[in-house]
Design a protein around this motif. Structure first.
Motif, PDB file in Angstrom:
ATOM      1  N   GLU A 233       7.612   0.701  50.073  1.00  0.00           N
ATOM      2  CA  GLU A 233       6.457   0.750  50.967  1.00  0.00           C
ATOM      3  C   GLU A 233       6.376  -0.578  51.719  1.00  0.00           C
ATOM      4  N   ILE A 234       6.378  -0.483  53.049  1.00  0.00           N
ATOM      5  CA  ILE A 234       6.326  -1.675  53.896  1.00  0.00           C
ATOM      6  C   ILE A 234       5.046  -1.639  54.718  1.00  0.00           C
ATOM      7  N   MET A 235       4.250  -2.690  54.602  1.00  0.00           N
ATOM      8  CA  MET A 235       2.996  -2.806  55.337  1.00  0.00           C
ATOM      9  C   MET A 235       3.103  -3.986  56.295  1.00  0.00           C
ATOM     10  N   ALA A 236       2.997  -3.677  57.589  1.00  0.00           N
ATOM     11  CA  ALA A 236       3.162  -4.721  58.601  1.00  0.00           C
ATOM     12  C   ALA A 236       2.436  -4.293  59.873  1.00  0.00           C
ATOM     13  N   PRO A 237       2.094  -5.235  60.728  1.00  0.00           N
ATOM     14  CA  PRO A 237       1.373  -4.894  61.970  1.00  0.00           C
ATOM     15  C   PRO A 237       2.270  -4.293  63.045  1.00  0.00           C
ATOM     16  N   ASP A 238       3.608  -4.400  62.890  1.00  0.00           N
ATOM     17  CA  ASP A 238       4.498  -3.968  63.962  1.00  0.00           C
ATOM     18  C   ASP A 238       5.400  -2.798  63.563  1.00  0.00           C
ATOM     19  N   VAL A 239       4.950  -1.955  62.601  1.00  0.00           N
ATOM     20  CA  VAL A 239       5.706  -0.759  62.248  1.00  0.00           C
ATOM     21  C   VAL A 239       4.879   0.467  62.587  1.00  0.00           C
ATOM     22  N   CYS A 240       5.542   1.621  62.670  1.00  0.00           N
ATOM     23  CA  CYS A 240       4.824   2.866  62.904  1.00  0.00           C
ATOM     24  C   CYS A 240       4.325   3.430  61.581  1.00  0.00           C
ATOM     25  N   ASP A 241       3.357   4.327  61.647  1.00  0.00           N
ATOM     26  CA  ASP A 241       2.878   5.028  60.457  1.00  0.00           C
ATOM     27  C   ASP A 241       3.795   6.212  60.208  1.00  0.00           C
ATOM     28  N   LEU A 242       4.649   6.075  59.199  1.00  0.00           N
ATOM     29  CA  LEU A 242       5.666   7.097  58.990  1.00  0.00           C
ATOM     30  C   LEU A 242       6.185   7.031  57.560  1.00  0.00           C
ATOM     31  N   THR A 243       6.511   8.190  56.998  1.00  0.00           N
ATOM     32  CA  THR A 243       7.170   8.249  55.691  1.00  0.00           C
ATOM     33  C   THR A 243       8.376   9.168  55.804  1.00  0.00           C
ATOM     34  N   LEU A 244       9.523   8.677  55.367  1.00  0.00           N
ATOM     35  CA  LEU A 244      10.736   9.493  55.391  1.00  0.00           C
ATOM     36  C   LEU A 244      11.608   9.144  54.192  1.00  0.00           C
ATOM     37  N   ILE A 245      12.561  10.014  53.911  1.00  0.00           N
ATOM     38  CA  ILE A 245      13.427   9.840  52.740  1.00  0.00           C
ATOM     39  C   ILE A 245      14.866   9.720  53.207  1.00  0.00           C
ATOM     40  N   ASP A 246      15.466   8.593  52.908  1.00  0.00           N
ATOM     41  CA  ASP A 246      16.857   8.336  53.245  1.00  0.00           C
ATOM     42  C   ASP A 246      17.745   8.865  52.121  1.00  0.00           C
ATOM     43  N   LEU A 247      18.765   9.652  52.496  1.00  0.00           N
ATOM     44  CA  LEU A 247      19.668  10.248  51.511  1.00  0.00           C
ATOM     45  C   LEU A 247      21.076   9.684  51.684  1.00  0.00           C
ATOM     46  N   PRO A 248      21.900   9.744  50.618  1.00  0.00           N
ATOM     47  CA  PRO A 248      23.263   9.184  50.709  1.00  0.00           C
ATOM     48  C   PRO A 248      24.060   9.786  51.853  1.00  0.00           C
ATOM     49  N   GLY A 249      24.920   8.940  52.464  1.00  0.00           N
ATOM     50  CA  GLY A 249      25.793   9.430  53.523  1.00  0.00           C
ATOM     51  C   GLY A 249      26.831  10.394  52.970  1.00  0.00           C
ATOM     52  N   ILE A 250      27.170  11.400  53.779  1.00  0.00           N
ATOM     53  CA  ILE A 250      28.093  12.443  53.321  1.00  0.00           C
ATOM     54  C   ILE A 250      29.523  11.895  53.315  1.00  0.00           C
ATOM     55  N   ALA A 251      30.142  11.936  52.150  1.00  0.00           N
ATOM     56  CA  ALA A 251      31.511  11.441  51.994  1.00  0.00           C
ATOM     57  C   ALA A 251      32.473  12.628  52.014  1.00  0.00           C
ATOM     58  N   ARG A 252      33.569  12.477  52.717  1.00  0.00           N
ATOM     59  CA  ARG A 252      34.572  13.544  52.775  1.00  0.00           C
ATOM     60  C   ARG A 252      35.637  13.360  51.694  1.00  0.00           C
ATOM     61  N   VAL A 253      36.120  12.123  51.545  1.00  0.00           N
ATOM     62  CA  VAL A 253      37.206  11.844  50.604  1.00  0.00           C
ATOM     63  C   VAL A 253      36.766  10.740  49.656  1.00  0.00           C
ATOM     64  N   PRO A 254      36.933  10.925  48.333  1.00  0.00           N
ATOM     65  CA  PRO A 254      36.540   9.875  47.393  1.00  0.00           C
ATOM     66  C   PRO A 254      37.414   8.636  47.552  1.00  0.00           C
ATOM     67  N   VAL A 255      36.790   7.474  47.406  1.00  0.00           N
ATOM     68  CA  VAL A 255      37.529   6.216  47.429  1.00  0.00           C
ATOM     69  C   VAL A 255      37.667   5.705  46.003  1.00  0.00           C
ATOM     70  N   LYS A 256      38.340   4.579  45.856  1.00  0.00           N
ATOM     71  CA  LYS A 256      38.593   4.031  44.533  1.00  0.00           C
ATOM     72  C   LYS A 256      37.280   3.833  43.761  1.00  0.00           C
TER      73      LYS A 256
END
Length: 631
Positions: free
Chosen positions: A149-172
């Motif tokens: 949760e980030i409270m600041a005077p210069d952000v918008c009022d918004l809530t969203l959920i960031d999910l892992p990026g889609i991987a095609r091939v596994p790395v080491k």
């Protein structure tokens, strides 16, 4: 193409007279938006998502799509970056526009961790630490949610959920099925009708081939709740700009919520330490001066500021549309849960004060039951006093059974006395010590059976008390364990005490003493009013020998009578009456300082089901109250 930005000329558009929107919100928009976003956040905070889905924005994208850059631009802080999987846990990003002199403040929470800080540069480190704790060091992923949760005077009022990026091939270091794991996690969020899917796609790739958009189309084929963000417009190949324009203008893959194009900080800008605020100005200048994309600025389809406004408006509209359905779902679930709860066995309340009262009542019921046990009431399957009386009767029968062997032993001693012990004395003058010793030896042999009786009675009483304990504390294993330990400890101490009393009783019996009328009655019946009359030696000896068995027999009757009553009374008093008094006192002492939540912890399947239902009822009731102000 950043190096060529200065060569672009402003191209007039059909909307050239419109001014681009400056800032994120007008004040009246903020006042309208804030209550709805706060409502959903408060519902999420009480855990209502365990019962029903809430309106939210889920951010998805292929690896290296620019997803983190978009979130950084929206939040104003640097988030973890790098190659491969950067977001390894779902990250709920709550942005709060605040006034009143507060510059910047943030709270990160996950599991039982809750960290508040006021330095924006610490965000990246705290998020990485949280991900390492939840998903482990390395490149694994985890379903556990991190809330920032980030409270600041210069952000918008918004809530969203960031999910892992889609991987095609596994790395080491990644499991072979990492792509499947990530898609599974993403699908749990984006398949809900209540979720707006925010798909991040780079401009310099074929949008139709991106996994993120494919996944969004699978769960939202009509595109009603999908919004796409095009990133990296500066990397578009010359000659393909008009293709990008067609995409943004919804002419290639139509989406009801459309497209927004943004240009966030690139790696060079990050290396050059260009601030996010400066990057916002650079972004606007980029679109304003771009040969092809400047029109999008005036069409309000470009820049992070435009994206923030659109996201917030879309989310609030989505929330408004969802509230009536949420209210109906909550109403139905409450009805069903309360009906099911009425059929369940009652348990401890969740409210701390009511739970304390319930705890006291539970202990009181236990004490009342064991006290009724002592008073002779039948509180278990078997009648305690029938069992005890049976053992006491067996003790009495044993005593009576020893009389014959006692008499025989005494008679043998008397018969052998003259032959073995008589010296120069006349017949009839027998030694008292000899007979006293016989009595002592025969009486002391009764001690072992007395202790055996004690052991049997202890087992009976302990089982009866344990049965009461199990019945009263059936669903509370911790409390049952505490009570069982107390029963065992008290019974052991009391058994030791009774054993000592029995030993003392038999030590007293070694005194060979009585004032009982039975003995003197027997003595008088042998010689009613006349002194001994010794005649001839044989007659005098015979008379004396007959006298002693009768006297010793009378005395043994007294001993048997004493022991037949005294041993059971000792056992019953100390093992039952006093034991229960001590037990009740110790159980009531648990009220002082006990962790009631731990003591009344339940582990049975039925109790877990009941507690789960009660928790759901409480959550849904709170949610219903909150929704009543909006619906």
């Amino acid at each position: 193409m950043e190096s060529e930005e200065d060569s672009y000329e402003d191209i007039p558009c059909s909307t050239e007279n419109r001014k681009p929107m400056e800032g994120l919100f007008h004040s009246h928009l903020e006042e309208r938006v804030r209550p709805y976003i706060d409502l959903i956040d408060s519902l999420r905070l009480i855990g209502i998502e365990d019962d029903l889905a809430l309106p939210t924005i889920a951010v998805i994208g292929d690896q290296s799509s620019g997803k983190s850059s978009v979130l950084e631009a929206l939040s104003g802080v640097a988030l973890p970056r790098g190659s491969g999987i950067v977001t390894r846990c779902p990250l709920e990003l709550k942005l709060r526009k605040i006034r009143g002199g507060v510059y910047w403040r943030a709270i990160i929470s996950y599991n039982d961790e809750y960290i508040e800080f006021d330095d924006p540069s610490l965000v990246e480190r705290h998020v990485e630490t949280a991900q390492n704790k939840l998903a482990g060091e390395g490149v694994g992923i985890c379903d556990d949610l991190i809330t920032l949760e980030i409270m600041a005077p210069d952000v918008c009022d918004l809530t969203l959920i960031d999910l892992p990026g889609i991987a095609r091939v596994p790395v080491k270091g990644q499991p072979e099925d990492i792509g499947y794991q990530i898609k599974n996690l993403i699908r749990k969020y984006i398949e809900r009708d209540e979720t707006i899917n925010l798909v991040v796609v780079p401009c310099n790739v074929d949008i139709a081939t991106t996994e993120a958009l494919k996944m969004a189309q699978e769960v939202d084929p009509e595109g009603k709740r999908t919004l796409a963000i095009l990133t990296k417009p500066d990397l578009v190949d010359r000659g393909t700009e008009r293709n990008v324009l067609d995409i943004v203008r919804n002419q290639v893959i139509p989406l009801s919520k459309g497209y927004v194009i943004v240009k966030c900080r690139g790696q060079k800008q990050i290396d050059d330490r260009i601030s996010l605020a400066d990057a916002t100005r650079v972004e606007r200048d980029f679109f304003r001066r771009h040969e092809f994309f400047s029109c999008l600025l005036y069409e309000e389809k470009a820049t992070v500021q435009c994206l923030a406004t659109k996201l917030t408006q879309d989310l609030v509209d989505h929330i408004k549309k969802s509230l009536p359905l949420l209210s109906e779902q909550i109403k139905k679930q409450l009805w069903d849960l309360r009906k099911d709860l009425s059929l369940c066995e009652p348990g401890p309340p969740l409210d701390p004060q009511k739970r304390k009262a319930f705890f006291i009542d539970t202990l009181t019921q236990f004490n009342d039951k064991v006290n009724r046990l002592v008073s002779g009431e039948v509180v278990n399957e078997d009648n305690l006093f029938i069992l005890i009386r049976t053992e006491f009767k067996a003790w009495k029968n044993h005593l009576d059974g020893t009389k014959q062997s006692y008499h025989t032993t005494v008679q043998n001693v008397i018969n052998d006395y003259d032959y073995k012990h008589r010296g120069r004395e006349l017949p009839g003058f027998s030694d008292y010590n000899v007979f006293e010793m016989v009595v002592k030896r025969l009486v002391i042999e009764l001690k072992v059976p007395a202790i055996d009786t004690l052991r049997v009675i202890r087992d009976i009483i302990q089982k009866q008390l344990s049965d009461v304990c199990k019945a009263c504390f059936l669903n509370y294993p911790f409390l049952q364990c505490v009570a069982m330990n107390k029963i065992d400890n008290i019974q052991s101490k009391q058994e030791e005490k009774v054993e000592q009393r029995i030993w003392e009783q038999f030590e007293m019996e070694q005194l060979v003493y009585t004032q009982d009328g039975i003995y003197f009655k027997a003595l008088n019946e042998m010689h009613p009013g006349e002194p001994d009359k010794p005649s001839e030696d044989n007659h005098a000896s015979l008379d004396s020998r007959n006298k002693y068995p009768e006297m010793l027999q009378a005395y043994y009757e007294i001993v048997v009578q004493r022991l037949a009553d005294q041993v059971p009374m000792l056992i019953r008093y100390f093992m039952l009456k006093e034991s229960v008094q001590l037990l009740c006192s110790e159980m009531l002492a648990l009220m002082d300082g006990a962790n009631v939540m731990e003591v009344l912890r339940e582990e049975s399947d039925s109790s877990r089901h009941r507690v789960d239902m009660q928790n759901r009822v409480d959550r849904l009731t709170i949610a219903q109250e909150k929704l009543s102000n909006f619906v």
